[in-house]
Write a protein that holds these residues in place. Structure first.
Motif, PDB file in Angstrom:
ATOM      1  N   GLY A 106      33.987 -38.450  45.943  1.00  0.00           N
ATOM      2  CA  GLY A 106      35.052 -37.235  45.802  1.00  0.00           C
ATOM      3  C   GLY A 106      34.352 -36.052  45.410  1.00  0.00           C
ATOM      4  N   GLU A 150      33.815 -27.752  52.985  1.00  0.00           N
ATOM      5  CA  GLU A 150      32.658 -27.534  51.866  1.00  0.00           C
ATOM      6  C   GLU A 150      31.501 -28.781  52.125  1.00  0.00           C
ATOM      7  N   LYS A 200      32.322 -31.824  40.771  1.00  0.00           N
ATOM      8  CA  LYS A 200      32.595 -32.622  39.723  1.00  0.00           C
ATOM      9  C   LYS A 200      31.323 -33.215  39.152  1.00  0.00           C
ATOM     10  N   TYR A 246      33.707 -33.772  47.488  1.00  0.00           N
ATOM     11  CA  TYR A 246      33.777 -32.619  48.245  1.00  0.00           C
ATOM     12  C   TYR A 246      35.372 -32.195  48.111  1.00  0.00           C
ATOM     13  N   SER A 247      35.716 -31.202  48.213  1.00  0.00           N
ATOM     14  CA  SER A 247      37.066 -30.595  48.166  1.00  0.00           C
ATOM     15  C   SER A 247      37.827 -30.612  49.528  1.00  0.00           C
ATOM     16  N   SER A 248      36.946 -30.364  50.677  1.00  0.00           N
ATOM     17  CA  SER A 248      37.443 -30.001  52.036  1.00  0.00           C
ATOM     18  C   SER A 248      36.092 -30.480  52.742  1.00  0.00           C
TER      19      SER A 248
END
Length: 190
Positions: free
Chosen positions: A171, A178, A2, A173-175
């Motif tokens: 925020g 990643e 994002k 990284y989604s995992s």
């Protein structure tokens, strides 16, 4: 990833290398700014021209304010900068400083009662201009990057680690996978 509205602050003799990774990571939303619209020479003898001055930017639009290392003592009493930083922090924006930039954060009152680190390899009594500024802070050098609420402080040697931690804080990284891929890329892996 994002888009994070990130302000990278310039001042005379700031340390560009300490924030180069962070600038790259947040380049989609990056604005460089200073108190004046003029060229600034970094410690590395690079000449940088900011996109804007602080008075041209609404602090309510800044998600992340990054203060490079160097020696910002000439800015410790600057009311314009104090007002801007306070506005960003009070609304929950993240303020991050590395090396000498943490001294500026302390001088602006942002680190009162906060865990923090800084300087090249940690805050200690040998840091003549910086150490007294942290009398109301909780100094910890156990980690090269310290996050306390919306304040992020880093030792100068941890410029890559700071960049990755800011991605965590913001925020990005989604995992964990990643995040690991990002670290692997920076470290020259696959």
């Amino acid at each position: 990833m994002k888009k994070i509205k990130t302000l990278l602050f310039y001042y005379d003799d700031f340390s560009n290398f300490e924030v180069a990774c962070t600038a790259f990571q947040f380049h989609d939303g990056l604005i460089t700014a200073a108190l004046e619209q003029r060229p600034f020479k970094s410690e590395e003898n690079m000449v940088m021209i900011p996109h804007k001055t602080l008075d041209e930017i609404n602090p309510a639009e800044i998600d992340l304010f990054v203060i490079p290392g160097g020696n910002p003592t000439s800015l410790f009493e600057n009311a314009t900068l104090r007002s801007f930083l306070t506005a960003v922090a009070d609304r929950g924006g993240v303020v991050a400083g590395i090396c000498g930039g943490t001294g500026l954060m302390a001088a602006m009152g942002l680190l009162k009662g906060k865990k923090c680190t800084g300087n090249s390899a940690g805050i200690g009594p040998d840091w003549k201009w910086g150490y007294p500024l942290f009398s109301e802070s909780i100094i910890t050098n156990e980690s090269a990057v310290v996050v306390d609420g919306n304040m992020v402080t880093s030792q100068g040697r941890a410029f890559l680690e700071m960049s990755l931690r800011l991605n965590d804080v913001m925020g990005m990284y989604s995992s964990e996978e990643e995040r690991q891929q990002d670290l692997d890329w920076w470290m020259g892996g696959n």
